[in-house]
Design a protein around this motif. Structure first.
Motif, PDB file in Angstrom:
ATOM      1  N   MET A  45      71.478 103.799  55.365  1.00 23.01           N
ATOM      2  CA  MET A  45      70.672 102.476  55.287  1.00 23.01           C
ATOM      3  C   MET A  45      71.776 101.364  56.061  1.00 23.01           C
ATOM      4  SD  MET A  45      68.303 100.674  53.787  1.00 23.01           S
ATOM      5  CE  MET A  45      68.079  98.999  54.287  1.00 23.01           C
ATOM      6  N   ARG A  46      72.943 101.449  56.086  1.00 24.50           N
ATOM      7  CA  ARG A  46      74.116 100.817  56.749  1.00 24.50           C
ATOM      8  C   ARG A  46      73.808 101.132  58.305  1.00 24.50           C
ATOM      9  NH1 ARG A  46      78.264  98.427  54.033  1.00 24.50           N
ATOM     10  NH2 ARG A  46      79.854  98.821  55.579  1.00 24.50           N
ATOM     11  N   LEU A  47      73.623 102.041  58.688  1.00 21.01           N
ATOM     12  CA  LEU A  47      73.258 102.581  60.112  1.00 21.01           C
ATOM     13  C   LEU A  47      72.060 101.892  60.540  1.00 21.01           C
ATOM     14  CD1 LEU A  47      74.595 106.187  60.278  1.00 21.01           C
ATOM     15  CD2 LEU A  47      75.661 104.278  61.005  1.00 21.01           C
ATOM     16  N   PHE A  48      70.902 101.892  59.561  1.00 22.38           N
ATOM     17  CA  PHE A  48      69.810 101.404  59.891  1.00 22.38           C
ATOM     18  C   PHE A  48      69.983  99.889  60.143  1.00 22.38           C
ATOM     19  CE2 PHE A  48      65.547  99.847  58.147  1.00 22.38           C
ATOM     20  CZ  PHE A  48      64.957 100.004  59.322  1.00 22.38           C
ATOM     21  N   VAL A  49      70.589  99.142  59.428  1.00 22.97           N
ATOM     22  CA  VAL A  49      71.126  97.738  59.662  1.00 22.97           C
ATOM     23  C   VAL A  49      71.601  97.406  60.860  1.00 22.97           C
ATOM     24  CG1 VAL A  49      72.106  95.663  58.747  1.00 22.97           C
ATOM     25  CG2 VAL A  49      70.720  97.331  57.069  1.00 22.97           C
ATOM     26  N   GLY A  50      72.677  98.281  61.107  1.00 26.28           N
ATOM     27  CA  GLY A  50      73.540  98.244  62.474  1.00 26.28           C
ATOM     28  C   GLY A  50      72.656  98.486  63.812  1.00 26.28           C
ATOM     29  N   PHE A  51      71.685  99.338  63.330  1.00 31.00           N
ATOM     30  CA  PHE A  51      70.876  99.718  64.668  1.00 31.00           C
ATOM     31  C   PHE A  51      69.938  98.477  64.800  1.00 31.00           C
ATOM     32  CE2 PHE A  51      66.287 100.696  65.499  1.00 31.00           C
ATOM     33  CZ  PHE A  51      66.383 101.105  66.931  1.00 31.00           C
ATOM     34  N   LEU A  52      69.474  97.961  63.856  1.00 30.34           N
ATOM     35  CA  LEU A  52      68.412  96.645  64.387  1.00 30.34           C
ATOM     36  C   LEU A  52      69.026  95.748  64.701  1.00 30.34           C
ATOM     37  CD1 LEU A  52      66.426  96.585  60.682  1.00 30.34           C
ATOM     38  CD2 LEU A  52      65.581  97.340  62.780  1.00 30.34           C
ATOM     39  N   PHE A  53      70.525  95.275  64.228  1.00 33.50           N
ATOM     40  CA  PHE A  53      71.205  94.263  64.623  1.00 33.50           C
ATOM     41  C   PHE A  53      71.588  94.294  66.284  1.00 33.50           C
ATOM     42  CE2 PHE A  53      75.233  91.915  65.463  1.00 33.50           C
ATOM     43  CZ  PHE A  53      74.838  90.462  65.308  1.00 33.50           C
ATOM     44  N   ALA A  54      71.824  95.736  66.681  1.00 29.77           N
ATOM     45  CA  ALA A  54      72.267  96.147  68.075  1.00 29.77           C
ATOM     46  C   ALA A  54      70.907  95.837  68.945  1.00 29.77           C
ATOM     47  CB  ALA A  54      72.668  97.472  68.032  1.00 29.77           C
ATOM     48  N   VAL A  55      69.705  96.022  68.435  1.00 26.95           N
ATOM     49  CA  VAL A  55      68.500  95.803  69.102  1.00 26.95           C
ATOM     50  C   VAL A  55      68.273  94.352  69.352  1.00 26.95           C
ATOM     51  CG1 VAL A  55      65.985  96.368  69.304  1.00 26.95           C
ATOM     52  CG2 VAL A  55      67.526  98.149  68.660  1.00 26.95           C
ATOM     53  N   GLU A  56      68.352  93.803  68.245  1.00 26.59           N
ATOM     54  CA  GLU A  56      68.222  92.231  68.231  1.00 26.59           C
ATOM     55  C   GLU A  56      69.237  91.446  69.122  1.00 26.59           C
ATOM     56  OE1 GLU A  56      65.781  91.162  67.380  1.00 26.59           O
ATOM     57  OE2 GLU A  56      64.891  91.666  65.377  1.00 26.59           O
ATOM     58  N   THR A  57      70.483  92.085  69.412  1.00 28.76           N
ATOM     59  CA  THR A  57      71.543  91.401  69.948  1.00 28.76           C
ATOM     60  C   THR A  57      71.073  91.696  71.591  1.00 28.76           C
ATOM     61  OG1 THR A  57      73.175  91.901  68.689  1.00 28.76           O
ATOM     62  CG2 THR A  57      73.788  91.314  70.663  1.00 28.76           C
ATOM     63  N   ALA A  58      70.732  92.903  71.761  1.00 28.80           N
ATOM     64  CA  ALA A  58      70.138  93.152  73.269  1.00 28.80           C
ATOM     65  C   ALA A  58      68.800  92.381  73.571  1.00 28.80           C
ATOM     66  CB  ALA A  58      69.852  94.508  73.288  1.00 28.80           C
ATOM     67  N   ASN A  59      67.965  92.129  72.666  1.00 25.73           N
ATOM     68  CA  ASN A  59      66.874  91.436  72.728  1.00 25.73           C
ATOM     69  C   ASN A  59      66.952  89.842  73.101  1.00 25.73           C
ATOM     70  OD1 ASN A  59      64.477  89.533  70.710  1.00 25.73           O
ATOM     71  ND2 ASN A  59      63.865  90.955  72.634  1.00 25.73           N
ATOM     72  N   THR A  60      67.980  89.485  72.359  1.00 29.41           N
ATOM     73  CA  THR A  60      68.157  87.853  72.549  1.00 29.41           C
ATOM     74  C   THR A  60      69.060  87.655  74.162  1.00 29.41           C
ATOM     75  OG1 THR A  60      68.598  87.481  70.222  1.00 29.41           O
ATOM     76  CG2 THR A  60      69.763  85.819  71.945  1.00 29.41           C
TER      77      THR A  60
END
Length: 337
Positions: A51-66
Motif C-alpha cells: 500500500m505504501r509503495l502504491f501511494v509512492g507510485f502515484l506520487f511519482a507519476v503525479e510529480t512527472a505529470n506536473t
C-alpha cells in the motif's frame, strides 16, 4: 525607411487559455497532494508495504505529470510565442497517459476493496473491465495525439477519447454506488456507530462523484465543440483529472486517523453503558463480552450485536463488536407464613 505595423498576434485564448487554467488547477492540486502524501507516510507507518509503495507510485507519476504539464505550456507560450496554434505541444501526448496510469490502478484498488467487502466477483469484475477499457482508451488517445499532432484534426480523437472518458465515468459511478450500498448495509442500529458510517458514506459520495463529474464535463466539452478546432475548453477539466483521483484516494486513506479519534469516544460511551446496565445474570455478575482489539492503525467502531469478527469496512477500517448477554432476573419465591 520606416517599417510597417507589426502583424497582429494570433488569438490563443480559446486554445491555450483553457489549457493554462487546467495546468494551474493541476499545480494547486499537486501541492495538496504533496501535503497529503507526507501526512500519509508520517501517520500510517504500519500500513502494508504494497500500500505504501502504491501511494509512492502515484506520487511519482503525479510529480512527472506536473513537470510535463509545465513544459507543455512553456513551449507554445514562450518558445513559440506569437505563432498561430497549429500543432499540439510536443509533450501533450503524455497527459492522457499520465491520467490513466493513475486512474486505472485506483479503480482496480477500489474494485478489490469492494470484493473484500461483499465477497462478490461480478461488480468488481465489471469495474475492472471499465477501468482497463479506460486505460486502453487513454493509451489509444496518446498514440493518436502523437500521430495527428494538429489542433484542426482534434475531431479524429473523438472515438478514443470517448472510450477513455465514458469508461472511466462508468467505473467511478459503479464504485461510488457499490461502496455506498455496502456501507449502508453495515449499519447496526446504534446511533454512534451509524453516525460514523454516515460520515464514511458522505465522504465516499463526495470523493467518488467529483471524479465522475470532471470526466463527464471533460467528455461533454470535448464532444460539444467539434466544429472549431481552436476550442479547448475541455482541458480545464482534463488537466486536473489525475490529481483529483490521487487526492480523493489519499484523503480517504488519511481520514482514518480522524475517524479513529471520533469512534474512540463512541466506543467508550457504549462500553460504559454496557457496564452500567442493570441487567445481571443469576450469579450476580453482569456478563459482557468484547472482541479482541483490531490491528494497529485501524479505525474502531462499536455497537454491533453480532458474533464473529467483522471484516474490514474500507481501507483498513475495522468494526469492533460489543456483545451483551442479559438474562431475566430470577423472581423471588414468596414463602407463605
Amino acid at each position: 525607411m520606416a517599417s510597417g505595423p507589426a502583424p497582429p498576434l494570433p488569438n490563443v485564448q480559446l486554445s491555450y487559455g483553457p489549457m493554462i487554467v487546467g495546468v494551474f488547477f493541476n499545480m494547486i492540486l499537486y501541492g495538496v497532494l504533496a501535503g497529503q502524501t507526507l501526512s500519509y507516510f508520517q501517520v500510517y507507518r504500519k500500513d502494508a508495504t504494497w500500500m505504501r509503495l502504491f501511494v509512492g507510485f502515484l506520487f511519482a507519476v503525479e510529480t512527472a505529470n506536473t513537470a510535463l504539464d509545465m513544459a507543455m505550456m512553456y513551449e507554445p507560450l514562450i518558445l513559440k510565442y506569437g505563432q498561430k496554434p497549429i500543432f499540439f505541444p510536443t509533450v501533450f501526448m503524455t497527459e492522457p497517459l499520465c491520467i490513466v496510469l493513475v486512474s486505472m490502478p485506483i479503480q482496480l484498488f477500489f474494485a478489490w476493496r469492494i470484493h473484500q467487502l461483499t465477497k462478490s466477483l461480478w461488480v468488481p469484475l465489471i469495474i475492472s473491465v471499465f477501468g482497463v477499457a479506460s486505460f486502453a482508451g487513454g493509451l489509444w488517445t496518446a498514440i493518436r495525439v502523437q500521430m495527428l499532432r494538429e489542433f484542426i484534426k482534434k475531431p479524429l480523437l473523438h472515438n478514443s477519447a470517448l472510450l477513455w472518458f465514458l469508461a472511466a465515468c462508468v467505473a467511478d459511478v459503479l464504485i461510488t454506488i457499490s461502496l455506498v450500498k455496502t456501507l449502508s448495509q453495515k449499519k447496526t442500529g446504534f446511533a454512534a456507530t451509524d453516525s460514523v458510517l454516515d460520515r464514511i458514506i458522505r465522504m465516499t459520495i463526495q470523493t467518488g462523484m467529483i471524479t465522475a463529474l470532471f470526466s463527464i464535463l471533460d467528455v461533454v466539452c470535448f464532444m460539444a465543440l467539434p466544429a472549431s478546432f481552436h476550442y479547448a475548453v475541455n482541458f480545464v477539466w482534463d488537466l486536473a483529472l489525475s490529481k483529483l483521483y490521487s487526492n480523493c484516494l489519499l484523503s480517504t486513506l488519511n481520514a482514518r486517523h480522524k475517524l479513529n479519534d471520533a469512534s474512540h469516544g463512541s466506543t467508550f460511551q457504549q462500553r460504559r453503558s454496557v457496564v452500567l446496565s442493570p441487567a445481571r445474570s443469576g450469579s450476580g455478575k453482569q456478563e459482557s463480552f468484547f472482541d479482541s482489539a483490531p490491528a494497529s492503525g485501524s479505525v474502531t467502531y462499536g455497537g454491533t450485536i453480532t458474533e464473529g469478527h467483522l471484516p474490514d469496512l474500507e481501507y483498513g477500517i475495522h468494526m469492533t463488536k460489543i456483545v451483551e448477554r442479559m438474562e431475566d432476573p430470577v423472581p423471588r419465591t414468596v414463602v407463605a407464613q
